[in-house]
Scaffold this motif. Structure first.
Motif, PDB file in Angstrom:
ATOM      1  N   THR A 236       0.819  -0.939  -0.067  1.00 36.60           N
ATOM      2  CA  THR A 236       0.404  -0.024   0.277  1.00 36.60           C
ATOM      3  C   THR A 236       0.800   1.264  -0.168  1.00 36.60           C
ATOM      4  O   THR A 236      -0.034   1.977  -0.160  1.00 36.60           O
ATOM      5  N   GLY A 237       1.976   0.872   0.344  1.00 40.26           N
ATOM      6  CA  GLY A 237       3.070   2.321   0.768  1.00 40.26           C
ATOM      7  C   GLY A 237       3.158   2.731  -0.737  1.00 40.26           C
ATOM      8  O   GLY A 237       3.138   3.991  -1.121  1.00 40.26           O
ATOM      9  N   ALA A 238       3.812   1.592  -1.665  1.00 47.30           N
ATOM     10  CA  ALA A 238       3.963   1.771  -3.261  1.00 47.30           C
ATOM     11  C   ALA A 238       2.470   3.225  -4.032  1.00 47.30           C
ATOM     12  O   ALA A 238       2.492   3.358  -4.583  1.00 47.30           O
ATOM     13  N   MET A 239       1.544   2.690  -3.154  1.00 45.67           N
ATOM     14  CA  MET A 239      -0.111   3.444  -3.679  1.00 45.67           C
ATOM     15  C   MET A 239       0.346   5.018  -3.018  1.00 45.67           C
ATOM     16  O   MET A 239      -0.049   5.815  -4.660  1.00 45.67           O
ATOM     17  N   TYR A 240      -0.382   5.110  -2.065  1.00 52.20           N
ATOM     18  CA  TYR A 240       0.904   6.606  -1.469  1.00 52.20           C
ATOM     19  C   TYR A 240       1.523   6.869  -2.393  1.00 52.20           C
ATOM     20  O   TYR A 240       1.919   8.520  -2.545  1.00 52.20           O
ATOM     21  N   ARG A 241       3.083   6.138  -2.903  1.00 53.51           N
ATOM     22  CA  ARG A 241       4.148   6.791  -3.104  1.00 53.51           C
ATOM     23  C   ARG A 241       3.871   7.181  -4.755  1.00 53.51           C
ATOM     24  O   ARG A 241       4.198   8.147  -5.691  1.00 53.51           O
ATOM     25  N   ALA A 242       3.200   6.520  -5.736  1.00 54.12           N
ATOM     26  CA  ALA A 242       2.475   7.108  -7.008  1.00 54.12           C
ATOM     27  C   ALA A 242       1.539   7.899  -6.801  1.00 54.12           C
ATOM     28  O   ALA A 242       1.689   9.046  -7.641  1.00 54.12           O
ATOM     29  N   VAL A 243       1.241   8.492  -5.615  1.00 52.95           N
ATOM     30  CA  VAL A 243       0.292   9.193  -6.106  1.00 52.95           C
ATOM     31  C   VAL A 243       0.493  10.796  -5.433  1.00 52.95           C
ATOM     32  O   VAL A 243       1.204  12.452  -6.359  1.00 52.95           O
TER      33      VAL A 243
ATOM     34  N   VAL B  60      -7.900   3.939   0.562  1.00 55.76           N
ATOM     35  CA  VAL B  60      -7.784   2.302   1.412  1.00 55.76           C
ATOM     36  C   VAL B  60      -9.390   1.827   1.043  1.00 55.76           C
ATOM     37  O   VAL B  60      -9.402   0.746   0.635  1.00 55.76           O
ATOM     38  N   GLU B  61      -9.945   2.257   0.096  1.00 53.76           N
ATOM     39  CA  GLU B  61     -11.805   1.669  -0.545  1.00 53.76           C
ATOM     40  C   GLU B  61     -11.366   0.854  -1.501  1.00 53.76           C
ATOM     41  O   GLU B  61     -11.228  -0.848  -2.003  1.00 53.76           O
ATOM     42  N   GLN B  62      -9.744   1.224  -2.357  1.00 52.58           N
ATOM     43  CA  GLN B  62      -8.915   0.439  -3.564  1.00 52.58           C
ATOM     44  C   GLN B  62      -8.931  -1.220  -2.880  1.00 52.58           C
ATOM     45  O   GLN B  62      -8.774  -1.965  -2.996  1.00 52.58           O
ATOM     46  N   GLN B  63      -7.785  -0.613  -1.344  1.00 53.32           N
ATOM     47  CA  GLN B  63      -7.247  -1.233  -1.262  1.00 53.32           C
ATOM     48  C   GLN B  63      -8.051  -3.148  -0.378  1.00 53.32           C
ATOM     49  O   GLN B  63      -8.229  -3.740  -0.192  1.00 53.32           O
ATOM     50  N   GLN B  64      -9.154  -1.752   0.350  1.00 58.96           N
ATOM     51  CA  GLN B  64     -10.106  -2.873   0.542  1.00 58.96           C
ATOM     52  C   GLN B  64     -10.988  -4.173  -0.310  1.00 58.96           C
ATOM     53  O   GLN B  64     -11.581  -4.962  -0.078  1.00 58.96           O
ATOM     54  N   LYS B  65     -11.340  -3.630  -1.517  1.00 56.76           N
ATOM     55  CA  LYS B  65     -11.536  -4.782  -3.180  1.00 56.76           C
ATOM     56  C   LYS B  65     -10.607  -5.261  -3.297  1.00 56.76           C
ATOM     57  O   LYS B  65     -11.185  -6.460  -3.424  1.00 56.76           O
ATOM     58  N   MET B  66      -8.931  -4.901  -3.105  1.00 53.01           N
ATOM     59  CA  MET B  66      -8.470  -6.161  -3.485  1.00 53.01           C
ATOM     60  C   MET B  66      -8.039  -6.921  -2.694  1.00 53.01           C
ATOM     61  O   MET B  66      -7.745  -8.328  -2.655  1.00 53.01           O
ATOM     62  N   GLY B  67      -8.659  -6.966  -1.027  1.00 51.34           N
ATOM     63  CA  GLY B  67      -7.942  -7.636  -0.224  1.00 51.34           C
ATOM     64  C   GLY B  67      -9.736  -8.500   0.793  1.00 51.34           C
ATOM     65  O   GLY B  67      -9.580  -9.961   1.237  1.00 51.34           O
TER      66      GLY B  67
ATOM     67  N   LEU C 149      -7.868  14.085  -7.575  1.00 50.55           N
ATOM     68  CA  LEU C 149      -8.300  12.387  -7.445  1.00 50.55           C
ATOM     69  C   LEU C 149      -8.594  10.982  -8.553  1.00 50.55           C
ATOM     70  O   LEU C 149      -8.300  10.274  -8.528  1.00 50.55           O
ATOM     71  N   PRO C 150      -9.505  11.752  -8.733  1.00 51.88           N
ATOM     72  CA  PRO C 150     -10.235  11.214  -9.826  1.00 51.88           C
ATOM     73  C   PRO C 150      -9.781  10.677 -11.258  1.00 51.88           C
ATOM     74  O   PRO C 150     -10.080   9.648 -11.744  1.00 51.88           O
ATOM     75  N   ASP C 151      -8.553  11.376 -11.630  1.00 47.71           N
ATOM     76  CA  ASP C 151      -8.201  11.705 -12.321  1.00 47.71           C
ATOM     77  C   ASP C 151      -6.859  10.549 -12.349  1.00 47.71           C
ATOM     78  O   ASP C 151      -6.080  10.271 -13.854  1.00 47.71           O
ATOM     79  N   ILE C 152      -6.819  10.236 -11.586  1.00 51.20           N
ATOM     80  CA  ILE C 152      -5.267   8.660 -10.736  1.00 51.20           C
ATOM     81  C   ILE C 152      -5.965   7.485 -10.486  1.00 51.20           C
ATOM     82  O   ILE C 152      -6.784   7.581 -10.026  1.00 51.20           O
ATOM     83  N   GLU C 153      -5.632   6.444 -11.880  1.00 51.90           N
ATOM     84  CA  GLU C 153      -5.726   5.363 -11.708  1.00 51.90           C
ATOM     85  C   GLU C 153      -4.459   4.726 -11.376  1.00 51.90           C
ATOM     86  O   GLU C 153      -3.639   4.579 -11.995  1.00 51.90           O
ATOM     87  N   LEU C 154      -5.071   3.320 -10.533  1.00 57.06           N
ATOM     88  CA  LEU C 154      -3.753   2.915  -9.884  1.00 57.06           C
ATOM     89  C   LEU C 154      -3.580   1.138  -9.343  1.00 57.06           C
ATOM     90  O   LEU C 154      -5.157   0.792  -9.881  1.00 57.06           O
ATOM     91  N   HIS C 155      -3.358   0.108 -10.634  1.00 55.50           N
ATOM     92  CA  HIS C 155      -3.123  -0.892 -10.425  1.00 55.50           C
ATOM     93  C   HIS C 155      -1.682  -1.649 -10.668  1.00 55.50           C
ATOM     94  O   HIS C 155      -1.102  -0.894 -10.382  1.00 55.50           O
TER      95      HIS C 155
ATOM     96  N   ASN D 254      -1.634   5.699 -14.392  1.00 60.42           N
ATOM     97  CA  ASN D 254      -2.365   6.078 -15.121  1.00 60.42           C
ATOM     98  C   ASN D 254      -1.519   5.200 -16.498  1.00 60.42           C
ATOM     99  O   ASN D 254      -1.818   5.868 -17.866  1.00 60.42           O
ATOM    100  N   GLY D 255      -1.611   3.884 -16.522  1.00 60.70           N
ATOM    101  CA  GLY D 255      -0.967   3.370 -17.839  1.00 60.70           C
ATOM    102  C   GLY D 255       0.216   3.033 -17.607  1.00 60.70           C
ATOM    103  O   GLY D 255       0.853   2.947 -18.301  1.00 60.70           O
ATOM    104  N   THR D 256       1.570   3.490 -16.660  1.00 64.03           N
ATOM    105  CA  THR D 256       2.548   3.831 -16.885  1.00 64.03           C
ATOM    106  C   THR D 256       3.245   3.131 -15.455  1.00 64.03           C
ATOM    107  O   THR D 256       2.794   3.147 -14.768  1.00 64.03           O
ATOM    108  N   ASN D 257       4.276   1.739 -16.585  1.00 65.31           N
ATOM    109  CA  ASN D 257       4.855   1.375 -15.124  1.00 65.31           C
ATOM    110  C   ASN D 257       5.749   2.322 -14.163  1.00 65.31           C
ATOM    111  O   ASN D 257       6.807   3.069 -14.570  1.00 65.31           O
ATOM    112  N   VAL D 258       5.830   2.214 -13.044  1.00 61.27           N
ATOM    113  CA  VAL D 258       6.050   3.931 -12.293  1.00 61.27           C
ATOM    114  C   VAL D 258       6.696   2.881 -11.439  1.00 61.27           C
ATOM    115  O   VAL D 258       7.249   3.957 -10.020  1.00 61.27           O
ATOM    116  N   GLU D 259       6.969   2.192 -11.480  1.00 63.58           N
ATOM    117  CA  GLU D 259       7.443   0.733  -9.911  1.00 63.58           C
ATOM    118  C   GLU D 259       9.130   1.406  -9.513  1.00 63.58           C
ATOM    119  O   GLU D 259       9.190   1.367  -8.269  1.00 63.58           O
ATOM    120  N   LYS D 260       9.788   2.255 -10.000  1.00 64.17           N
ATOM    121  CA  LYS D 260      11.152   2.322  -9.828  1.00 64.17           C
ATOM    122  C   LYS D 260      11.282   3.795  -9.487  1.00 64.17           C
ATOM    123  O   LYS D 260      11.665   4.613  -8.869  1.00 64.17           O
TER     124      LYS D 260
END
Ligand code: DC
Length: 230
Positions: free
Chosen positions: A34-41, A116-123, A65-71, A85-91
């Protein structure tokens, strides 16, 4: 077999993600960093200029925020990597610059609500190992196994420093130590979902524990719960 939810919270650079990944691989569970999600934002906010030294344009970030898509997508080694938003930002999310801005951004309630909503759906189907700061307290307060990981700030800074050097970042140990202690302070004292030991969590200080011992200790705790022994 019964699939449980494993919540791993704790201070930054305690090796939460390493052990969480090992557990997920071993058990065949989904791992969510989940830290990766906060980092991506945070990366998004930096790219758009919503954040700079001593300033965070909170209202503009909230409106965007509605323009930010994370997966997450698995790479060829089977490791989940984050896409913004479709780009790998892992690094790109692992730099000291992102680390410096992520804690203030993680204090913004609207950001937390979305993630948190997205995390709850994933788990929500179980069979998940999630690591972060508020997993056992807010995201999955009913998780069957909750771990709270900590270690001395110096040990954590040394680990993170070596990791950043290994990636070719020009940083000093002092800068990293300052970042680690500053993030502890902000993460633990924010109003919304501060980092704290969840009810029922098992506290592990790994300042002097090796990765293997730590993995086996947590794995045993997980197996006891999967088998219904606890
Ligand atoms: O785990 P990490 O160091 O990659 O997390 C980066 C920051 O994100 C951390 O300093 C606080 C924030 N965070 C959070 O507030 N809640 C989470 N569940 C995960 C991370």
């Amino acid at each position: 077999m019964h699939q449980i939810t494993i919540a791993i919270d704790g201070h930054s650079s305690t090796g939460k993600s390493t052990v969480a990944k090992q557990l997920a691989d071993y058990l065949g569970y989904v791992y969510v960093d989940t830290g990766a999600m906060y980092r991506a934002v945070t990366l998004y906010a930096l790219q758009k200029g919503f954040v700079s030294e001593n300033h965070l344009d909170k209202e503009t970030l909230i409106a965007a925020l509605p323009d930010i898509e994370l997966h997450f997508e698995k790479n060829t080694d089977g490791k989940a990597e984050i896409f913004l938003n479709g780009t790998n930002v892992e690094k790109d999310i692992r730099t000291l610059e992102v680390s410096e801005y992520v804690s203030p951004i993680a204090t913004v309630s609207e950001v937390r609500k979305k993630l948190v909503e997205q995390q709850q759906k994933m788990g929500d189907a179980g069979g998940v190992v999630m690591d972060g700061r508020d997993i056992g307290t807010v995201v999955f307060p009913e998780a069957e196994l909750k771990i709270f990981m900590t270690a001395s700030a110096e040990v954590r800074a040394q680990r993170r420093y070596e990791e950043l050097l290994g990636r070719g970042e020009a940083v000093t140990y002092e800068e990293v130590l300052e970042n680690v202690t500053e993030r502890d302070e902000i993460d633990s004292n924010r109003k919304d979902s501060p980092l704290k030991i969840a009810k029922g969590a098992i506290v592990m200080d790994n300042s002097e524990m090796n990765l293997e011992d730590q993995f086996h200790t947590i794995l045993q705790l997980a197996k006891d719960r999967i088998a219904g022994r606890v």
